[in-house]
Design a protein around this motif. Sequence first.
Motif, short mmCIF file in Angstrom:
data_model
loop_
_atom_site.label_atom_id
_atom_site.label_comp_id
_atom_site.label_asym_id
_atom_site.label_seq_id
_atom_site.Cartn_x
_atom_site.Cartn_y
_atom_site.Cartn_z
N ARG A 13 -16.97 4.40 -23.14
CA ARG A 13 -16.08 4.51 -24.31
C ARG A 13 -14.66 4.06 -23.96
O ARG A 13 -13.99 3.39 -24.74
CB ARG A 13 -16.09 5.93 -24.85
CG ARG A 13 -17.33 6.26 -25.65
CD ARG A 13 -17.17 7.55 -26.45
NE ARG A 13 -16.92 8.72 -25.61
CZ ARG A 13 -17.85 9.53 -25.12
NH1 ARG A 13 -19.12 9.32 -25.41
NH2 ARG A 13 -17.53 10.58 -24.37
N ALA A 14 -14.19 4.44 -22.76
CA ALA A 14 -12.85 4.04 -22.33
C ALA A 14 -12.76 2.53 -22.19
O ALA A 14 -11.78 1.91 -22.62
CB ALA A 14 -12.50 4.73 -21.01
N ASN A 16 -14.57 0.24 -23.73
CA ASN A 16 -14.59 -0.36 -25.06
C ASN A 16 -13.25 -0.22 -25.76
O ASN A 16 -12.80 -1.13 -26.46
CB ASN A 16 -15.70 0.26 -25.92
CG ASN A 16 -17.04 -0.34 -25.60
OD1 ASN A 16 -17.14 -1.39 -24.99
ND2 ASN A 16 -18.10 0.35 -26.01
N SER A 17 -12.60 0.93 -25.58
CA SER A 17 -11.29 1.15 -26.20
C SER A 17 -10.26 0.18 -25.64
O SER A 17 -9.44 -0.37 -26.39
CB SER A 17 -10.82 2.58 -25.97
OG SER A 17 -11.64 3.48 -26.65
N THR A 20 -10.95 -3.35 -27.03
CA THR A 20 -10.52 -3.41 -28.44
C THR A 20 -9.00 -3.46 -28.52
O THR A 20 -8.45 -4.23 -29.31
CB THR A 20 -11.07 -2.19 -29.22
OG1 THR A 20 -12.49 -2.20 -29.13
CG2 THR A 20 -10.65 -2.24 -30.68
N LEU A 21 -8.32 -2.64 -27.72
CA LEU A 21 -6.85 -2.65 -27.72
C LEU A 21 -6.31 -4.03 -27.34
O LEU A 21 -5.39 -4.54 -27.98
CB LEU A 21 -6.32 -1.59 -26.74
CG LEU A 21 -4.81 -1.52 -26.60
CD1 LEU A 21 -4.14 -1.13 -27.92
CD2 LEU A 21 -4.44 -0.54 -25.50
N LEU A 110 -6.53 2.08 -33.09
CA LEU A 110 -7.38 0.91 -32.79
C LEU A 110 -8.11 0.44 -34.04
O LEU A 110 -9.32 0.22 -34.04
CB LEU A 110 -8.38 1.24 -31.67
CG LEU A 110 -7.78 1.64 -30.33
CD1 LEU A 110 -8.89 1.95 -29.34
CD2 LEU A 110 -6.87 0.55 -29.79
N GLU A 111 -7.35 0.25 -35.11
CA GLU A 111 -7.91 -0.19 -36.39
C GLU A 111 -7.17 -1.42 -36.90
O GLU A 111 -5.99 -1.62 -36.59
CB GLU A 111 -7.80 0.92 -37.44
CG GLU A 111 -8.61 2.14 -37.13
CD GLU A 111 -8.40 3.25 -38.15
OE1 GLU A 111 -9.19 4.19 -38.10
OE2 GLU A 111 -7.46 3.18 -38.97
#
Length: 129
Positions: A13-14, A16-17, A20-21, A110-111
């Motif tokens: 998860r980290a 992927n974050s 994405t960032l 992160l949107e």
Amino acid sequence: ATHCSEQERISFRAENSVVTLKKLRLLEKEFLRDPLRYHTAIVTKIKPFGLYFELIELMLEGFLHISELEDDYFIFDERSSILKGRFTGHIHRLGEKISVQIARIDLIFLESRWMLKQEQNSKKRKRNQ
């Protein structure tokens, strides 16, 4: 083994974050340079409330709510997985190429918010009338 699996999920998860960032930061930089730039995307999922797409150049997923589509009332056909405009008859389907523009980027959550290319909307409306 349970602890290792849990740590692996947290790590995934980290990772992927962070990816994405980085993609959103790149988009934000491009947006500041050229706020009117359009991106080519492919529709990947269609739901009763909107459609999901993926930007071709960044492999980043985005979402358009049905209220952000053309000036029409869209009806979801679950059998064929399409959104069809009640008045214009315009159809959005899986695999369709669309042009989208950044409306807003939120690096904290992160949107990203998107909108369809206005010229695309006008041409489709005229063709279907």
